[in-house]
Enzyme design. Structure first.
Site, mmCIF file in Angstrom:
data_model
loop_
_atom_site.group_PDB
_atom_site.id
_atom_site.type_symbol
_atom_site.label_atom_id
_atom_site.label_comp_id
_atom_site.label_asym_id
_atom_site.label_seq_id
_atom_site.Cartn_x
_atom_site.Cartn_y
_atom_site.Cartn_z
ATOM 1 N N GLU A 1 -1.300 -5.741 8.644
ATOM 2 C CA GLU A 1 -0.453 -5.216 9.718
ATOM 3 C C GLU A 1 -1.058 -5.529 11.083
ATOM 4 O OE1 GLU A 1 0.191 -1.036 8.991
ATOM 5 O OE2 GLU A 1 0.985 -1.411 6.971
ATOM 6 N N ASP B 1 0.839 -1.205 0.000
ATOM 7 C CA ASP B 1 0.000 0.000 0.000
ATOM 8 C C ASP B 1 0.873 1.253 0.000
ATOM 9 O OD1 ASP B 1 0.817 -0.281 2.609
ATOM 10 O OD2 ASP B 1 -1.181 -0.150 3.503
ATOM 11 N N SER B 2 2.213 1.067 -0.013
ATOM 12 C CA SER B 2 3.125 2.187 -0.278
ATOM 13 C C SER B 2 2.835 2.784 -1.656
ATOM 14 C CB SER B 2 4.583 1.722 -0.192
ATOM 15 O OG SER B 2 4.795 0.575 -1.000
ATOM 16 N N GLU C 1 9.448 -4.481 10.198
ATOM 17 C CA GLU C 1 9.837 -3.156 9.679
ATOM 18 C C GLU C 1 10.376 -2.280 10.799
ATOM 19 O OE1 GLU C 1 6.977 -1.252 7.132
ATOM 20 O OE2 GLU C 1 8.150 0.591 7.010
ATOM 21 N N LYS D 1 -1.248 -9.421 2.696
ATOM 22 C CA LYS D 1 -0.474 -9.016 3.877
ATOM 23 C C LYS D 1 -1.333 -8.055 4.686
ATOM 24 C CE LYS D 1 3.272 -6.102 3.665
ATOM 25 N NZ LYS D 1 2.819 -4.962 4.495
ATOM 26 N N ASP E 1 -1.059 -6.077 -0.247
ATOM 27 C CA ASP E 1 -1.418 -5.440 1.024
ATOM 28 C C ASP E 1 -2.920 -5.222 1.119
ATOM 29 O OD1 ASP E 1 0.738 -5.111 2.694
ATOM 30 O OD2 ASP E 1 1.301 -3.142 1.905
HETATM 31 O O1 KIV Z 1 3.578 -1.090 1.593
HETATM 32 C C1 KIV Z 1 4.736 -1.528 1.525
HETATM 33 O O2 KIV Z 1 5.478 -1.281 0.559
HETATM 34 C C2 KIV Z 1 5.208 -2.362 2.621
HETATM 35 C C3 KIV Z 1 6.685 -2.628 2.698
HETATM 36 C C4 KIV Z 1 7.349 -1.418 3.221
HETATM 37 C C5 KIV Z 1 6.995 -3.819 3.509
HETATM 38 O O3 KIV Z 1 4.443 -2.772 3.437
#
Ligand code: KIV
Length: 270
Positions: A120, A49-50, A187, A118, A88
């Protein structure tokens, strides 16, 4: 080493940990980059989600939406032959109820063909991870600095420095493993603590700013390619200066267009 001609599965990552084979992971958000990473042998491609920061230009990951993640994940998965694609789950798509999480993670798998999601969080997300795994949805955990909680954490800072915080982080990682996750991102965690977590867990740890002892490493692709020179953080190593290369190419093109030297005869149709 696994057969390089077949797609990797979550089981391969457990085998890589047992064999001591480091896992190579990067983020990707589009087909062009995903194809390059996959054919370069990257094992795990994270549609992080970056994307909301590096592509959409927003200040945090919190405003990413499920539709946005599905859009990028479809592009990535369609270009990949071997790597495992993990997507994510965005903020609020899994935190409210496990039912929401099942429906939303199910949509990701159904609409993108990706093989895993994924999310969190540690102990508090255990029941949600279990609910997903029990319904056949592979989950990767993410503890330490969890960007969706950036406001609660008071910024992007290293987690688990004090003893009590380190114990909590270890308990969170254990809870993620016990709930059935096949791997976990660590992280911004002190290297010694990440090494301890890596030793205690039977699932692979993928570090970002978590030292060399993790079972694998992940970086945000535009950051490691040097496309984002304003972003500096201790753990980041830049493997290229794409910002410089792209700027030089654009200047050169601009000069040619202004001077009338592009297009030349060789670029024109009779
Ligand atoms: O969103 C993302 O790119 C991430 C990585 C920093 C692990 O969760």
């Amino acid at each position: 080493m696994s057969d390089p001609t077949r797609p990797l599965t979550t089981r391969d990552f457990l085998a890589m940990k047992r064999a001591g084979t480091k896992i190579v992971s990067l983020t990707a958000y589009d087909a062009l980059m995903a194809r390059m990473l996959d054919s370069s042998g990257v094992d795990l491609i994270l549609v992080g989600d970056s994307v909301n920061q590096v592509v959409a230009g927003r200040s945090t990951t919190l405003s990413a939406t499920l539709d946005q993640m599905i859009y990028h994940a479809k592009a990535v998965q369609g270009a990949v032959r071997r790597a495992l694609v993990v997507v994510d789950l965005p903020f609020l798509s899994y935190q409210v109820t496990p039912e929401d999480a099942i429906r939303n993670a199910g949509r990701v798998l159904q609409e993108t063909d990706a093989a895993a999601v994924k999310l969190e969080g540690g102990t508090t997300m255990g029941p949600t991870i279990r609910a997903l795994v029990d319904r056949g949805i592979p989950v990767m955990g993410h503890v330490g600095l969890t960007p969706q909680s950036v406001h609660a954490l008071g910024g992007y800072r290293v987690q688990g420095r004090e003893e009590a915080a380190a114990d909590r982080l270890l308990a969170d990682a254990r809870a993620v493993e016990e709930a059935g996750a096949f791997g976990i991102v660590l992280e911004l965690v002190p290297a010694a603590l990440a090494a301890r977590v890596t030793k205690e867990l039977s699932i692979p740890t993928i570090g970002i700013g978590a030292g060399a002892e993790c079972d694998g490493q992940v970086l945000v692709l535009p950051d490691m390619l040097g496309m984002n020179p304003g972003f500096t953080v201790k753990f980041l190593k830049r493997y290229a200066d794409l910002d410089g290369i792209i700027r030089a190419a654009v200047s050169s093109y601009s000069e040619d267009v202004r001077a009338g030297t592009y297009p030349g005869q060789e670029h024109s149709f009779e």
